[in-house]
Structures are given as structure tokens and as C-alpha cells.
Write an enzyme that holds these catalytic residues in place. Sequence first.
Site, PDB file in Angstrom:
ATOM      1  N   CYS A 181     -35.422  24.210 -88.151  1.00  0.00           N
ATOM      2  CA  CYS A 181     -35.038  25.617 -88.350  1.00  0.00           C
ATOM      3  C   CYS A 181     -36.208  26.531 -88.002  1.00  0.00           C
ATOM      4  CB  CYS A 181     -34.624  25.872 -89.794  1.00  0.00           C
ATOM      5  SG  CYS A 181     -33.168  24.968 -90.337  1.00  0.00           S
ATOM      6  N   CYS A 194     -36.906  23.369 -93.640  1.00  0.00           N
ATOM      7  CA  CYS A 194     -36.347  22.692 -92.458  1.00  0.00           C
ATOM      8  C   CYS A 194     -37.238  22.924 -91.232  1.00  0.00           C
ATOM      9  CB  CYS A 194     -34.934  23.220 -92.224  1.00  0.00           C
ATOM     10  SG  CYS A 194     -34.178  22.706 -90.670  1.00  0.00           S
TER      11      CYS A 194
END
Length: 143
Positions: free
Chosen positions: A71, A68
Site C-alpha cells: 500500500c 501494508c
Amino acid sequence: MSTRKLTCLACGQFNRVTAERPAAAAKCGTCGARLFPKKPAEIDAKILAKAARADEVPLVVDFWAPWCGPCRMMAPEFAKAAETLNGSARFAKLNTQDHPEASARYNIRGIPMLAAFSGGRERGRQAGVQRAEAITGWVRELA
């Protein structure tokens, strides 16, 4: 003298810490790990379940995955917030790719997702990338 119950984020053992003791000095009686780590601790679903159910100090969890991009962008901001609030809240990261059962249990629909737990219940959640200042402000509002 008042005490607070904390789960060691390294080994999962329950600990009682006096409120008067400096957070930096608090260590697990079993493994010796810091109970208030300076950086977010990597935890698994089992330790999260135990800490979310029992801890008396706010635990802020970043649900994330290595693939991600957002993230990975938020990781340094989350670490800054952990350093700023060290002693008044604890910060942990849970890899949803390695622990998909946690995503199901906590109804995580998108990442990055921050969730705060204290006193046996979820206190709040924030979705999406957050800057350190926004994270610290949010955690302080929940206290």
C-alpha cells in the site's frame, strides 16, 4: 447548463457544480474545500458511503492500511494518477485499519484495493499494486 452532483470529500456536504466550470475552481459551498483536490483525499466510511451513492463524477478509492508495505509502495503512483486525471475523476484513500466497517461493507478481502464508484454504483475494482499509467488507463476505460 448541465450540473453534476458531488459530495465534498472534506465535510460530506452535497454540492452541484456546472459541467462548464473548470474543475480547479469548484469548491464546497459549506467548507470551501476543493471538490477536485489535486492529491487523493483521506476519507472516512461515512463520506465514502455518501459519495458512492450520489456522486456523478467517478470516485476512485484506494483501500489501504499503514502497516501494508505494498500500500505504501503504491501511494505515490496513486497520487500521480490523481494529478493526471484531476477534473475528470476524483481520488480518495480510505484507511481500512481505522474504518474496518468499510472493509466489510465493500467486501474488501485484500489490500491495496482500488474501487471506482459513479452514479450510485461500483463501476470496477483492481487488486494489488498498480503503476500510475495502469491506474489512469483503468479509470479511463470505466468512463
